[in-house]
Design a protein around this motif. Structure first.
Motif, mmCIF file in Angstrom:
data_model
loop_
_atom_site.group_PDB
_atom_site.id
_atom_site.type_symbol
_atom_site.label_atom_id
_atom_site.label_comp_id
_atom_site.label_asym_id
_atom_site.label_seq_id
_atom_site.Cartn_x
_atom_site.Cartn_y
_atom_site.Cartn_z
ATOM 1 N N UNK A 158 -13.531 4.036 17.828
ATOM 2 C CA UNK A 158 -12.671 3.959 16.646
ATOM 3 C C UNK A 158 -11.897 5.265 16.525
ATOM 4 N N UNK A 159 -11.041 5.349 15.515
ATOM 5 C CA UNK A 159 -10.298 6.575 15.286
ATOM 6 C C UNK A 159 -11.255 7.745 15.077
ATOM 7 N N UNK A 194 0.816 -1.215 0.000
ATOM 8 C CA UNK A 194 0.000 0.000 0.000
ATOM 9 C C UNK A 194 0.846 1.261 0.000
ATOM 10 N N UNK A 195 1.925 1.255 0.793
ATOM 11 C CA UNK A 195 2.722 2.472 0.887
ATOM 12 C C UNK A 195 3.372 2.818 -0.448
ATOM 13 N N UNK A 196 3.792 1.797 -1.196
ATOM 14 C CA UNK A 196 4.375 2.048 -2.502
ATOM 15 C C UNK A 196 3.322 2.564 -3.484
ATOM 16 N N UNK A 197 2.107 2.015 -3.393
ATOM 17 C CA UNK A 197 1.050 2.382 -4.335
ATOM 18 C C UNK A 197 0.451 3.742 -3.998
ATOM 19 N N UNK A 198 0.174 3.983 -2.716
ATOM 20 C CA UNK A 198 -0.533 5.198 -2.301
ATOM 21 C C UNK A 198 0.385 6.289 -1.751
ATOM 22 N N UNK A 199 1.647 5.927 -1.516
ATOM 23 C CA UNK A 199 2.567 6.896 -0.941
ATOM 24 C C UNK A 199 2.441 7.043 0.556
ATOM 25 N N UNK A 200 1.667 6.179 1.174
ATOM 26 C CA UNK A 200 1.441 6.200 2.622
ATOM 27 C C UNK A 200 0.769 4.890 2.999
ATOM 28 N N UNK A 243 -5.262 -8.941 2.770
ATOM 29 C CA UNK A 243 -4.559 -8.474 3.963
ATOM 30 C C UNK A 243 -3.050 -8.384 3.714
ATOM 31 N N UNK A 244 -2.529 -9.323 2.961
ATOM 32 C CA UNK A 244 -1.105 -9.335 2.651
ATOM 33 C C UNK A 244 -0.676 -8.049 1.949
ATOM 34 N N UNK A 245 -1.441 -7.626 0.936
ATOM 35 C CA UNK A 245 -0.996 -6.485 0.129
ATOM 36 C C UNK A 245 -1.416 -5.136 0.719
ATOM 37 N N UNK A 246 -2.561 -5.086 1.379
ATOM 38 C CA UNK A 246 -3.033 -3.796 1.882
ATOM 39 C C UNK A 246 -2.425 -3.423 3.222
ATOM 40 N N UNK A 247 -2.336 -4.390 4.119
ATOM 41 C CA UNK A 247 -2.038 -4.045 5.507
ATOM 42 C C UNK A 247 -0.904 -4.841 6.142
ATOM 43 N N UNK A 248 -0.542 -5.942 5.527
ATOM 44 C CA UNK A 248 0.409 -6.819 6.201
ATOM 45 C C UNK A 248 -0.241 -7.670 7.262
ATOM 46 N N UNK A 249 -1.582 -7.697 7.268
ATOM 47 C CA UNK A 249 -2.319 -8.536 8.206
ATOM 48 C C UNK A 249 -2.479 -9.941 7.663
ATOM 49 N N UNK A 261 -4.342 2.946 5.946
ATOM 50 C CA UNK A 261 -5.263 3.725 6.762
ATOM 51 C C UNK A 261 -4.962 5.219 6.683
ATOM 52 N N UNK A 262 -3.700 5.591 6.475
ATOM 53 C CA UNK A 262 -3.384 6.994 6.232
ATOM 54 C C UNK A 262 -3.991 7.446 4.903
ATOM 55 N N UNK A 263 -3.957 6.583 3.920
ATOM 56 C CA UNK A 263 -4.582 6.862 2.622
ATOM 57 C C UNK A 263 -6.072 7.136 2.782
ATOM 58 N N UNK A 264 -6.755 6.322 3.561
ATOM 59 C CA UNK A 264 -8.189 6.536 3.790
ATOM 60 C C UNK A 264 -8.431 7.848 4.532
ATOM 61 N N UNK A 265 -7.607 8.108 5.545
ATOM 62 C CA UNK A 265 -7.796 9.319 6.341
ATOM 63 C C UNK A 265 -7.572 10.577 5.509
#
Length: 339
Positions: free
Chosen positions: A204-205, A129-135, A297-303, A138-142
């Motif tokens: 939640x946040x 996600x960080x490579x794709x979105x630059x963050x 989960x593997x690609x988005x969050x590492x979960x 969840x930072x991308x969503x925020x």
């Protein structure tokens, strides 16, 4: 390749080619979900020209997408160039209970982009996600209210199924329930609506939990349901008899999941209960949607998704004893108690 290697059986080759075309089906579903085609097509045939005019699309291109989906049972071409609804296309309607429309919109965009870098995730063990979105995801969503809204609506589509599982828990000896990481409150609203003696809080946040207030108000539960913003990794959790976490721990690796569980353990009453609404992956070659969700989960969050033995070990290390797993069609109700 060895000279005596036999050619690939034609049937096997076709099967592999069909599997490789899965990305095209994802994009076809995403396209009709964004355009809202399922909201227009009903029991009476609608021509592609009529559909294209309503959604501002090219008739020929739309026809090509719809006929691919019809081959999988999503819509049916009742006459050349005219389509009717099917049970599968009905699941994409905006007004359908447990609708998959926003899930198709999100998985065909944000999730799709991250999955396109799966090789990198496998090579590094890190989410893409960080490579794709630059963050981070969840930072991308925020940072993007539109994507955050789409994600919340996608999650709400499955929240109805998770709420149904939660409603079946024995709530007779419970007064207060807290939904930790509760998003827009859909799961908790479903539980409180079915059990009038309960009160609860959605935690939640801060940028996420604001979406819960309209849902609570629409359900007429403002007197029994509160919202609280915070960080479930570090902040003290609301006092409650039962903590519910619906598809939260699968977002995180074991280390981060243990941080959440230990925070729950610090806050929970000695006789309290922890309810997890999560997938339980089968062992071996058994096909399961949970195994596909595990790759998201593997690609988005590492979960990760977990097997029963992995859930038992994780809960034990986090200070809980796994008491029971109740399988449900769309999820599992995992009940645990402080150890």
């Amino acid at each position: 390749m060895p000279a005596n290697q036999p050619p690939v059986d034609p049937a096997i080759r076709l099967q592999l080619l069909d599997l490789l075309a899965g990305f095209l089906r994802t994009q076809a579903l995403h396209t009709v979900a964004v355009l809202g085609i399922a909201d227009i097509v009903g029991d009476e045939p609608v021509t592609v020209e009529q559909l294209a005019a309503q959604v501002q699309a090219d008739p020929s291109s739309l026809h090509r997408v719809l006929r691919v989906l019809a081959g999988s049972g999503v819509f049916s071409e009742a006459a050349p160039g005219a389509f009717v609804s099917t049970p599968l296309s009905g699941g994409l309607r905006t007004d359908a209970p447990l609708s998959v429309r926003h899930m198709a919109m999100f998985q065909g965009s944000d999730t799709y982009l991250a999955a396109g870098q799966m090789l990198r995730a496998v090579q590094t063990g890190e989410p893409t996600a960080e490579m794709v979105f630059g963050m981070s995801f969840f930072e991308h969503l925020a940072s993007d209210p539109d994507r955050n809204a789409c994600f919340n609506q996608a999650m709400a589509g499955g929240a109805g199924a998770r709420a149904a599982a939660a409603r079946d828990f024995d709530w007779n000896r419970v007064s207060v329930v807290a939904d930790i990481g509760g998003g827009n409150g859909s799961v908790l609203v479903g539980v409180l609506g079915a059990h009038e003696h309960l009160s609860g809080v959605v935690f939640d946040q801060p940028h996420v939990v604001t979406a819960a207030q309209p849902v609570i108000e629409a359900a007429g539960l403002t007197e029994r349901c509160a919202v609280a913003g915070g960080d479930f990794f570090t902040d003290e959790l609301p006092a409650a008899d039962v903590y519910v976490m619906a598809q939260i721990l699968h977002d995180w690796d074991d280390e981060r999941s243990l941080t959440i569980l230990r925070n729950c353990r610090r806050s929970i009453a000695p006789d309290g209960r922890l309810l997890l609404l999560e997938q339980v992956m089968p062992d071996g070659d058994t096909p399961s949607y949970a195994k596909l969700l595990d790759l998201i989960m593997l690609v988005l969050l590492g979960g990760k998704e977990r097997t029963e033995s992995e859930w038992r070990a994780l809960l034990a290390e986090g200070g809980f004893e796994l008491l029971e797993i109740t399988p449900r069609p769309a999820t599992n109700l995992i009940e645990a108690a402080p150890a």
